[in-house]
Write a protein that holds these residues in place. Structure first.
Motif, PDB file in Angstrom:
ATOM      1  N   GLU A  41       0.816  -1.214   0.000  1.00  0.00           N
ATOM      2  CA  GLU A  41       0.000   0.000   0.000  1.00  0.00           C
ATOM      3  C   GLU A  41       0.851   1.265   0.000  1.00  0.00           C
ATOM      4  OE1 GLU A  41      -3.024  -0.283   3.019  1.00  0.00           O
ATOM      5  OE2 GLU A  41      -3.804  -2.150   2.172  1.00  0.00           O
ATOM      6  N   LEU A  42       1.915   1.237  -0.804  1.00  0.00           N
ATOM      7  CA  LEU A  42       2.778   2.401  -0.964  1.00  0.00           C
ATOM      8  C   LEU A  42       2.508   3.041  -2.322  1.00  0.00           C
ATOM      9  CD1 LEU A  42       6.197   1.067   0.368  1.00  0.00           C
ATOM     10  CD2 LEU A  42       4.492   2.451   1.559  1.00  0.00           C
ATOM     11  N   LYS A  43       2.395   4.347  -2.316  1.00  0.00           N
ATOM     12  CA  LYS A  43       2.240   5.081  -3.569  1.00  0.00           C
ATOM     13  C   LYS A  43       3.580   5.069  -4.280  1.00  0.00           C
ATOM     14  CE  LYS A  43      -1.201   8.184  -1.672  1.00  0.00           C
ATOM     15  NZ  LYS A  43      -1.521   9.557  -1.311  1.00  0.00           N
ATOM     16  N   TYR A  44       3.535   5.039  -5.602  1.00  0.00           N
ATOM     17  CA  TYR A  44       4.766   5.095  -6.375  1.00  0.00           C
ATOM     18  C   TYR A  44       4.515   5.799  -7.686  1.00  0.00           C
ATOM     19  CZ  TYR A  44       2.885   1.162  -9.051  1.00  0.00           C
ATOM     20  OH  TYR A  44       2.095   0.360  -9.829  1.00  0.00           O
ATOM     21  N   LEU A  45       5.593   6.170  -8.346  1.00  0.00           N
ATOM     22  CA  LEU A  45       5.537   6.780  -9.666  1.00  0.00           C
ATOM     23  C   LEU A  45       6.709   6.251 -10.465  1.00  0.00           C
ATOM     24  CD1 LEU A  45       7.886   9.256  -9.722  1.00  0.00           C
ATOM     25  CD2 LEU A  45       6.267  10.183  -8.077  1.00  0.00           C
ATOM     26  N   VAL A  46       6.659   6.465 -11.769  1.00  0.00           N
ATOM     27  CA  VAL A  46       7.774   6.115 -12.634  1.00  0.00           C
ATOM     28  C   VAL A  46       8.365   7.436 -13.112  1.00  0.00           C
ATOM     29  CG1 VAL A  46       8.497   4.937 -14.744  1.00  0.00           C
ATOM     30  CG2 VAL A  46       6.686   3.944 -13.331  1.00  0.00           C
ATOM     31  N   ASP A  47       9.675   7.641 -12.864  1.00  0.00           N
ATOM     32  CA  ASP A  47      10.303   8.915 -13.232  1.00  0.00           C
ATOM     33  C   ASP A  47      10.658   8.954 -14.718  1.00  0.00           C
ATOM     34  OD1 ASP A  47      12.709   7.523 -13.558  1.00  0.00           O
ATOM     35  OD2 ASP A  47      13.701   8.446 -11.844  1.00  0.00           O
ATOM     36  N   ASP A  48      11.255  10.060 -15.148  1.00  0.00           N
ATOM     37  CA  ASP A  48      11.602  10.261 -16.558  1.00  0.00           C
ATOM     38  C   ASP A  48      12.607   9.240 -17.079  1.00  0.00           C
ATOM     39  OD1 ASP A  48       9.905  12.425 -16.593  1.00  0.00           O
ATOM     40  OD2 ASP A  48      11.505  13.903 -16.272  1.00  0.00           O
ATOM     41  N   GLU A  49      13.403   8.645 -16.169  1.00  0.00           N
ATOM     42  CA  GLU A  49      14.389   7.642 -16.580  1.00  0.00           C
ATOM     43  C   GLU A  49      13.826   6.227 -16.531  1.00  0.00           C
ATOM     44  OE1 GLU A  49      18.012   8.163 -14.380  1.00  0.00           O
ATOM     45  OE2 GLU A  49      18.033  10.316 -14.769  1.00  0.00           O
ATOM     46  N   GLY A  50      12.546   6.111 -16.141  1.00  0.00           N
ATOM     47  CA  GLY A  50      11.904   4.802 -16.091  1.00  0.00           C
ATOM     48  C   GLY A  50      12.079   4.062 -14.777  1.00  0.00           C
ATOM     49  N   ASP A  51      12.617   4.725 -13.753  1.00  0.00           N
ATOM     50  CA  ASP A  51      12.797   4.095 -12.442  1.00  0.00           C
ATOM     51  C   ASP A  51      11.559   4.304 -11.587  1.00  0.00           C
ATOM     52  OD1 ASP A  51      15.475   3.238 -12.885  1.00  0.00           O
ATOM     53  OD2 ASP A  51      16.167   5.283 -12.501  1.00  0.00           O
TER      54      ASP A  51
END
Length: 176
Positions: A41-51
């Motif tokens: 239940e952790l929020k996450y995103l994918v950055d511009d480098e794909g990480d």
């Protein structure tokens, strides 16, 4: 490959259930980490480098895959946002040296920016190119996330920055 939800350790300090999944080694990938973060239940995103990155109020934890095939490394790297003055660097280095002596992970180091501020970075790595057990991958990743959170709280205590905690306790996934 998927992760059994009962295998995800919680942040509440209760005993960790035994994970079930594939028998034998697996080669973790970003989709597996996304599943793990969702089940935690952790929020996450994918950055511009794909990480993948999981943001907290005072830091960001990145989940990165680097290297080629059988030499691939999975890295969990936390960038702590709290800026420290350059004249505090000696004290800061003594504190993080103490952490590094006492704990296995994350290993923490400093980075001095061009403007003279000092920031901290924590990191743990695992060689995954030849495969790892799913149980080992899950338990290590969860432990590394927990330790990253704990380091921030520990640092606040060591440096007497309790006002930071009182103004907004960093719980997993608090930041939008």
């Amino acid at each position: 490959m998927s992760i059994d939800p009962s295998s995800i350790p919680n942040f509440g300090g209760q005993p960790e259930p035994e994970p079930s999944g594939p028998v034998g080694p697996v080669i973790p990938d970003q989709d597996l980490v996304k599943q793990l973060l969702e089940q935690m239940e952790l929020k996450y995103l994918v950055d511009d480098e794909g990480d993948l990155a999981a943001p907290w109020e005072q830091f960001r934890t990145y989940f990165m895959f680097r290297g080629e095939e059988d030499q691939q490394i999975f890295s969990v790297r936390t960038f702590y946002d709290r800026a420290h003055e350059i004249d505090q660097k000696l004290q800061l280095l003594e504190v993080i040296d103490d952490w590094n002596r006492r704990t296995l992970w994350p290993k923490v180091y400093s980075h001095t920016n061009d403007d003279g501020t000092v920031r901290l970075i924590g990191e743990a790595q695992m060689l995954i190119g030849t495969g790892v057990s799913l149980e080992h991958f899950v338990s290590s990743t969860v432990s590394w996330v927990r330790a990253s959170i704990e380091f921030d709280r520990w640092l606040v205590q060591q440096l007497g920055l309790e006002a930071d905690i009182e103004s907004g306790d960093d719980e997993p996934g608090d930041e939008d």
